[in-house]
Design a protein around this motif. Sequence first.
Motif, PDB file in Angstrom:
ATOM      1  N   ARG A 100       0.833  -1.214   0.000  1.00 51.95           N
ATOM      2  CA  ARG A 100       0.000   0.000   0.000  1.00 51.95           C
ATOM      3  C   ARG A 100       0.862   1.257   0.000  1.00 51.95           C
ATOM      4  NH1 ARG A 100      -3.208  -2.588   3.792  1.00 51.95           N
ATOM      5  NH2 ARG A 100      -2.146  -1.482   5.474  1.00 51.95           N
ATOM      6  N   ASN A 101       1.877   1.280   0.867  1.00 52.58           N
ATOM      7  CA  ASN A 101       2.743   2.456   0.966  1.00 52.58           C
ATOM      8  C   ASN A 101       3.547   2.680  -0.313  1.00 52.58           C
ATOM      9  OD1 ASN A 101       1.788   2.792   3.541  1.00 52.58           O
ATOM     10  ND2 ASN A 101       3.645   2.067   4.552  1.00 52.58           N
ATOM     11  N   ALA A 102       4.025   1.604  -0.916  1.00 46.69           N
ATOM     12  CA  ALA A 102       4.800   1.735  -2.156  1.00 46.69           C
ATOM     13  C   ALA A 102       3.924   2.275  -3.285  1.00 46.69           C
ATOM     14  CB  ALA A 102       5.419   0.402  -2.533  1.00 46.69           C
ATOM     15  N   LEU A 103       2.686   1.806  -3.368  1.00 47.31           N
ATOM     16  CA  LEU A 103       1.775   2.299  -4.396  1.00 47.31           C
ATOM     17  C   LEU A 103       1.438   3.768  -4.158  1.00 47.31           C
ATOM     18  CD1 LEU A 103      -0.595  -0.785  -4.780  1.00 47.31           C
ATOM     19  CD2 LEU A 103       1.075   0.070  -6.445  1.00 47.31           C
ATOM     20  N   ALA A 104       1.250   4.140  -2.895  1.00 46.52           N
ATOM     21  CA  ALA A 104       0.969   5.543  -2.571  1.00 46.52           C
ATOM     22  C   ALA A 104       2.177   6.424  -2.894  1.00 46.52           C
ATOM     23  CB  ALA A 104       0.591   5.669  -1.097  1.00 46.52           C
ATOM     24  N   ARG A 119       4.445   5.843  -5.165  1.00 47.66           N
ATOM     25  CA  ARG A 119       4.556   5.912  -6.626  1.00 47.66           C
ATOM     26  C   ARG A 119       3.550   6.923  -7.182  1.00 47.66           C
ATOM     27  NH1 ARG A 119       4.301   0.377  -9.936  1.00 47.66           N
ATOM     28  NH2 ARG A 119       6.426   0.154  -9.179  1.00 47.66           N
ATOM     29  N   LYS A 120       2.329   6.892  -6.636  1.00 49.48           N
ATOM     30  CA  LYS A 120       1.266   7.785  -7.099  1.00 49.48           C
ATOM     31  C   LYS A 120       1.588   9.239  -6.765  1.00 49.48           C
ATOM     32  CE  LYS A 120      -3.747   7.967  -7.112  1.00 49.48           C
ATOM     33  NZ  LYS A 120      -4.964   7.368  -6.556  1.00 49.48           N
ATOM     34  N   ALA A 121       2.155   9.480  -5.572  1.00 48.35           N
ATOM     35  CA  ALA A 121       2.456  10.844  -5.134  1.00 48.35           C
ATOM     36  C   ALA A 121       3.809  11.334  -5.640  1.00 48.35           C
ATOM     37  CB  ALA A 121       2.424  10.911  -3.611  1.00 48.35           C
ATOM     38  N   GLY A 122       4.611  10.456  -6.241  1.00 47.87           N
ATOM     39  CA  GLY A 122       5.920  10.846  -6.745  1.00 47.87           C
ATOM     40  C   GLY A 122       6.934  11.071  -5.633  1.00 47.87           C
ATOM     41  N   PHE A 174       9.065   1.144  -1.337  1.00 44.70           N
ATOM     42  CA  PHE A 174       9.418   0.326  -2.492  1.00 44.70           C
ATOM     43  C   PHE A 174      10.677  -0.478  -2.194  1.00 44.70           C
ATOM     44  CE2 PHE A 174      11.508   0.013  -6.722  1.00 44.70           C
ATOM     45  CZ  PHE A 174      10.493  -0.589  -7.445  1.00 44.70           C
ATOM     46  N   ARG A 175      11.679   0.182  -1.620  1.00 38.58           N
ATOM     47  CA  ARG A 175      12.931  -0.487  -1.259  1.00 38.58           C
ATOM     48  C   ARG A 175      12.740  -1.438  -0.086  1.00 38.58           C
ATOM     49  NH1 ARG A 175      15.831   5.109  -1.778  1.00 38.58           N
ATOM     50  NH2 ARG A 175      16.345   5.069  -3.988  1.00 38.58           N
ATOM     51  N   GLU A 176      11.952  -1.008   0.883  1.00 39.63           N
ATOM     52  CA  GLU A 176      11.705  -1.853   2.055  1.00 39.63           C
ATOM     53  C   GLU A 176      10.951  -3.126   1.649  1.00 39.63           C
ATOM     54  OE1 GLU A 176      12.027  -3.224   5.798  1.00 39.63           O
ATOM     55  OE2 GLU A 176      13.007  -1.441   4.995  1.00 39.63           O
TER      56      GLU A 176
END
Length: 184
Positions: free
Chosen positions: A145-149, A151-154, A160-162
Amino acid sequence: MRGRDEESGEYLGPSRSAQRREALDVLELAKQLVELDPGRLAKLPLGEHLLPFIAQARRIGSHIARKRETAFLAKQLRREDEEALDELRDALDAGGEAARLDTALLHRAEGWRERLLGEDGAPALSALLDEFPGADSQRLRQLVRNALAERKAGKPPRAFRELYREIRALLDAVPPSDETGEGA
């Protein structure tokens, strides 16, 4: 005559030239170990008793003194059995089996991460949890969820790394003989 069989006249053991070649090979191995960065050195199958010798050779700045300390490290390495030295050489070899396995594991972890962050995220997460039943599902869902957020917010790719580190830890926990290439 020393070093010869009395009956057949054949030499016993390796020749002096062969011994010298082996010693020079081990010296080259010692030089490689001294030049390695600490992160890669930690991943090598080295005995704990050799680490202080490597650290000492690194600390020395004078060329001649460093050369002498590297030769001393090579002497310590020659005391190791040949299998350990071959394993070490393979781990250092960029095209060696250990490097290939590590690269395959890296690609597999990246494949899982891309599947989790792709359009079919939920089925991919179920498949990952089926393959690794001991995985922390709540943590993985949160990271996805956090990685997608991010990516969406730039934003910078922290989650993503975690997420990659979590997947890599799961893959590292499985012995290489149990791994299959079907996951990614």
